[in-house]
Scaffold this motif. Sequence first.
Motif, short mmCIF file in Angstrom:
data_model
loop_
_atom_site.label_atom_id
_atom_site.label_comp_id
_atom_site.label_asym_id
_atom_site.label_seq_id
_atom_site.Cartn_x
_atom_site.Cartn_y
_atom_site.Cartn_z
N ASN A 462 0.86 -1.18 0.00
CA ASN A 462 0.00 0.00 0.00
C ASN A 462 0.90 1.23 0.00
OD1 ASN A 462 0.51 0.82 2.86
ND2 ASN A 462 -0.58 -1.09 3.31
N GLU A 525 -4.79 -0.09 8.34
CA GLU A 525 -5.94 -0.74 7.71
C GLU A 525 -6.73 0.24 6.86
OE1 GLU A 525 -9.76 -3.56 8.97
OE2 GLU A 525 -8.23 -3.01 10.44
N GLN A 526 -7.38 -0.31 5.82
CA GLN A 526 -8.32 0.45 5.01
C GLN A 526 -9.69 0.34 5.67
OE1 GLN A 526 -7.85 2.28 1.79
NE2 GLN A 526 -9.67 3.04 2.83
N ALA A 529 -13.90 -0.95 4.31
CA ALA A 529 -13.90 -1.94 3.25
C ALA A 529 -15.15 -2.81 3.31
CB ALA A 529 -12.66 -2.82 3.34
N SER A 544 -6.61 -3.50 2.19
CA SER A 544 -5.62 -2.78 2.98
C SER A 544 -4.21 -2.92 2.43
CB SER A 544 -5.64 -3.26 4.44
OG SER A 544 -6.92 -3.07 5.01
N SER A 545 -3.96 -3.99 1.71
CA SER A 545 -2.59 -4.19 1.21
C SER A 545 -2.58 -4.99 -0.08
CB SER A 545 -1.72 -4.90 2.26
OG SER A 545 -2.32 -6.10 2.68
N THR A 549 -3.56 -1.91 -7.36
CA THR A 549 -4.73 -1.08 -7.12
C THR A 549 -4.84 -0.01 -8.20
OG1 THR A 549 -3.49 0.47 -5.71
CG2 THR A 549 -4.57 -1.40 -4.62
N ASN A 553 -4.56 4.91 -2.93
CA ASN A 553 -5.10 4.18 -1.78
C ASN A 553 -4.37 4.60 -0.50
OD1 ASN A 553 -2.65 2.82 -2.16
ND2 ASN A 553 -3.47 0.89 -1.37
N LYS A 555 -5.64 6.57 1.81
CA LYS A 555 -6.58 6.88 2.92
C LYS A 555 -6.60 5.72 3.90
CE LYS A 555 -9.62 9.94 0.22
NZ LYS A 555 -9.02 9.81 -1.13
N LEU A 556 -5.48 5.53 4.55
CA LEU A 556 -5.30 4.43 5.49
C LEU A 556 -5.25 4.93 6.92
CD1 LEU A 556 -2.63 2.47 3.42
CD2 LEU A 556 -5.01 1.80 3.77
N PHE A 719 -12.37 4.68 -2.55
CA PHE A 719 -12.41 4.70 -1.10
C PHE A 719 -12.87 6.09 -0.61
CE2 PHE A 719 -8.69 1.60 -1.62
CZ PHE A 719 -9.53 0.50 -1.58
N TYR A 720 -13.80 6.11 0.32
CA TYR A 720 -14.31 7.34 0.95
C TYR A 720 -15.05 8.25 -0.03
CZ TYR A 720 -11.79 6.29 5.27
OH TYR A 720 -11.35 5.70 6.43
#
Length: 829
Positions: A462, A525-526, A529, A544-545, A549, A553, A555-556, A719-720
């Motif tokens: 990530n 972690e993401q 999810a 998360s990993s 991707t 990514n 935004k962890l 994500f988000y």
Amino acid sequence: MTAKFSKIILFVFLILSQWIVAQTKVSGIVLDKSKQPIPFANVVFKKSNIGVVANEDGRFYIESPQKHSVLIISSAGYSEREIILENSVVYNLKAILNEAESLNEVVIFTGKTSKKNNPALDILRKIWERKRKNGLYQFNQYQFEKYEKVEFDMNTIDSAFMKNKIFKGMEFVFKHVDTSKVTGKTYLPIFINESLSDVFGDNRQKKVKEKLKANKTSGFEGNQQILSFIKDLYTDYSIYNNYLTFFDKSFTSPLSRTGIDVYNYVLRDSAYIDNKKCYNILFYPRRKNELTFKGDFWVNDTTFAIKKINMAVTKSANINWIKDIYIEQEFEVVNDSVFLLTKDYMMSDFALNKKEDSKGVYGKRTTLYRNHEFNKEKPLAFYKEEVNFIDNDVYKKSEEYWHENRFEKLNKDEAGVYKMLDTLQTVKKFKQMYSLVSILGSGYVEFKNFDYGPIFSSLGFNEVEGVRLRVGGRTYFGPNDPWRIQAFTAYGLKDQQFKYGFSGKWMVDKKNRLILSGGNRRDIEQIGASLTTTNDVMGRSFASSALFTTGNNGKLTNINLTTFSVEIEPVKNLIFQAGISHRTLASASPTFSLDYYTDASRTATQSEVKQSEANIQIEFMPKRKTIGYGVERDVVDNPYSRFFVNYSHGFKGVLNSDFKYDKLQLYYKQPFIIGPLGRTNITMELGKTFGTIPLGLMSVIPGNQTYFIIENTFNNLNFYEFLSDQYATFKWDHNFNGRIFSRIPFMRKLNWREIIGIRAVYGTISEENRLINASGLAYNAPENVYWEYSAGIGNIFKVFRIDFSWRGSYLNTPDANKFAIKGAFGFHF
């Protein structure tokens, strides 16, 4: 030597000679004059009821314990031919049939049989009318004894195979090679399991209970993956059902009310069997690539109950890793009108491809039934399924017990197999081969009382950690361990930080599965999810990993999670859990913030979230099948519904916790097998948070920025991209299992499978939650319903699936991902 003794010796010799030669085996192929195969030809020994149907390539194998000298072969539109058998064993026979030329010749059927004026269909309709009045269905209650033998065998054993260097030091096993009565191929047993049980049923209450009395295994004992596979092989079925489910595929039964649309039926013969007149009906598929059978059955002329049925899955059927499935059932007449199942034999040939000479593994199940009793009512409580009961004595029965109680004696070869398998497990080279297969199946490398793994999580990536290296393991004394400890540590080459996690589980009460568990994890972690989450301290999303991707990514979140919970299963597959947890959340990336305002004037901010929480959850999974009785169990891969409810309360001030709130989540998943149309999955989620919470505690609509399909995420969302504090989702996907492609000639041989789906979410964010947001991330909720739709192709090269996904709404959102391609690898039948 006296004359009398000499006569005895001569008499014994003649009997043995007759026993040795009194069997006939023939294999071959049926061809037309141009040497093209004739599919589904009818092959029988003259003046007998023993016959088979050739496969779609014209190949057949027929065997009889008696001596036969004439073979009769017939097929649609061809003249019947009688072939003289000069030897008792004939292999690779080529039978050439001539087309029927004369009008005087009797041709019973040609190609696709007519649905009108067909006597076979008249009989089939009588079977439909009577099927609920035959067999066990006639009685309010029933009970009987059951003996079951399951065997796995390596097949197509030839001299080159036996001389392979991989078997050096294990040559003794080939003394036990035998020949299959179904395929005529050689095989070597590698696993045998026998069981004895009593079965009770109540047709009025629709209840069935099986009480195991004895069980014996040799070969791969205790392997969870093999035991799970065997349990899937144990699928219950009735030939009278419209559809028969094997290996998660729905096959149309030849006795189905829809059988007329997919089968050809031919009234072939009539004869007296056990003093009952029966009709013999041949059936074979109308089209290739569909999940159908070929074979024949004998049916009584008065009760229209099945006396005997033989059927085999056609090789063109769209099913992977299985070359053949053969089923044979026999029924006995208890009185003048009751036909009861007494023998059920099923054989599957697992292979990498469907070529005639390909090597594979036979999975064989033989089930015998006896001592039927009827209308002995049991109280309803008798049928209550025990949650976690195991009687270890049933696995310790003596050889004398098995000798006295087996329904049929083991032959000499089968008896020798037990000793051979026990010896094989002491060979070092075999242990090494077995360990390799076990690692690939479970993901763990086994040591004494400890497993290293899972190895498939050893490498990740990530934007915060860069390349992520992970090592971990668990205690493992056996599949039924009452307690288990597992731990891991990970290191990011970019952030140069160590992460770790550990957890423990202890089953205090085995009967009701009362389990105490707890642990701690510090990791990156993401978050978001998945909408419906649990407090599984070791759980971590693939997102998360993921190694590959799309987009950013970063935004962890750094998470420090500590949990403790108590769970109990008072009723089979109904689980109650109560737990407490404390977590600390902080951004793991300088480009991402979890900041929130801490005062009404919105001047003071906090970047870290500390939260204590208590939760109660209920999970109900009817028809779920599990393996093992320990603190952790494996789940059999069969479709079952899942209903999950979770209520959480956030405490403010407890261990410096920041927020007070109440959160309710509901999750429901229901699979449907819709006969020949494939399999549908419907998933619905509902959730609402009551109270004021920051970004770190919001319900993030799960996006998917990997190149892979992740269940319960939205393929076209980042994500988000969407947040909510109350939400409702709906997901539907359907796999046609090749139903459409099988009707397109140029695509038929590819065995691809069509998949379609739609996903939608509605959500909102309260004004109070918007006001405390200081993260810099714009709060967007899917208030106008976000939805996307997809179409995919599965079973590409048997292991790959590709989905094409289109965004259906919010098309003008900045950086909107209007089209996405996702893939997945997997081994599916």
